[in-house]
Design a protein around this motif. Structure first.
Motif, short mmCIF file in Angstrom:
data_model
loop_
_atom_site.label_atom_id
_atom_site.label_comp_id
_atom_site.label_asym_id
_atom_site.label_seq_id
_atom_site.Cartn_x
_atom_site.Cartn_y
_atom_site.Cartn_z
N TYR A 189 -6.48 6.18 7.49
CA TYR A 189 -6.07 5.05 8.28
C TYR A 189 -6.85 3.96 8.63
N CYS A 221 -1.10 4.86 -0.02
CA CYS A 221 -1.87 5.16 1.37
C CYS A 221 -0.93 5.35 2.36
N ASP A 222 0.19 4.43 2.41
CA ASP A 222 1.12 4.67 3.69
C ASP A 222 2.03 6.00 3.36
N TYR A 238 -7.57 -3.04 6.38
CA TYR A 238 -7.13 -4.11 5.12
C TYR A 238 -6.02 -4.85 5.36
N LYS A 239 -5.07 -4.34 6.38
CA LYS A 239 -3.85 -4.79 6.89
C LYS A 239 -4.17 -6.04 8.20
N THR A 249 -0.69 8.96 4.26
CA THR A 249 -0.87 9.00 5.62
C THR A 249 0.25 9.70 6.42
N SER A 283 -7.48 -0.05 13.66
CA SER A 283 -8.29 0.59 12.86
C SER A 283 -9.52 1.03 13.74
N LEU A 337 -7.18 1.49 5.96
CA LEU A 337 -5.91 0.81 5.65
C LEU A 337 -5.60 -0.15 6.60
N VAL A 360 0.83 -1.23 0.06
CA VAL A 360 0.20 -0.11 0.17
C VAL A 360 0.89 1.28 -0.14
#
Length: 217
Positions: free
Chosen positions: A171, A138-139, A177-178, A142, A184, A174, A135
């Motif tokens: 976040y 996105c990483d 998803y992880k 953020t 989250s 994301l 990602v």
């Protein structure tokens, strides 16, 4: 005893949420993070040492999860926390030891947005080419938003809460998803606390404006 021996218990599962083990690291990150944001909203100086402890837990957690930019970001956060801690106690100017809440100037917005865009692009390219991140954008996004928000927090700029809100909105999905479900959930809580912090800091800013007008009159 090695560092690995000390850290290993923190990586052991404590509970299982939605079929995914949740480690001590994630639980401690959850608790210290929630407390830190609440203290920031209250403009309490203790947010800085609590935040540093939170950063240390998240370095371990994010490294394990392959969120390398977020892990590296925690190191920067620790440096900024030291700066913010000093600024909140010494940045009020002559006759005041307390830094007041202020608005972000146009000049600050210009360089913040330019730095954020450049940082997101540069980190995306770096993570795509030098790591196994799944990602990278996105990483990187953020990371940049968080650094911009932390600068504003250090200077008590009320708009820093909008930057945190934007970061949290990325976040939350994301981390889900992880499979970092507790983290989250934590960031969903952060989002709520950010809205409260924005409300409180805006009230404080309005009171400063009224006081300034009264002095000018």
């Amino acid at each position: 005893m090695t560092l690995a021996d000390i850290l290993d218990p923190l990586q052991q599962p404590l509970v299982t949420a939605l079929g995914t083990p949740v480690s001590w690291t994630e639980v401690l990150g959850f608790g210290s993070g929630a407390l830190c944001v609440w203290l920031v909203a209250r403009q309490h100086l203790a947010n800085w040492p609590i935040g540093i402890a939170n950063n240390l837990f998240f370095i371990l957690l994010f490294t394990q999860s392959g969120l390398y930019a977020d892990a590296g970001l925690q190191i920067v956060f620790i440096s900024l926390a030291a700066y913010g801690w000093w600024t909140w106690t010494h940045g009020g100017g002559p006759g005041s030891s307390v830094l007041p809440v202020r608005s972000t100037s146009r000049t600050e917005w210009t360089w913040l947005l330019a730095a954020g865009a450049a940082g997101t692009l540069g980190l995306t390219l770096l993570l795509s080419r030098a790591t196994d991140s799944t990602v990278p954008f996105c990483d990187a996004l953020t990371t940049s938003l968080s650094l911009m928000a932390t600068y504003g927090q250090c200077r008590k700029r009320v708009e820093s809460w909008w930057l945190w809100i934007a970061a949290d909105l990325v976040y939350i999905p994301l981390y889900a998803y992880k499979e970092l479900y507790l983290t989250s959930l934590l960031y969903a809580g952060f989002l709520a606390l950010c809205l409260i912090g924005l409300r409180d800091w805006r009230r404080d800013l309005a009171s400063h404006h009224r006081a300034d007008r009264a002095v000018a009159a």
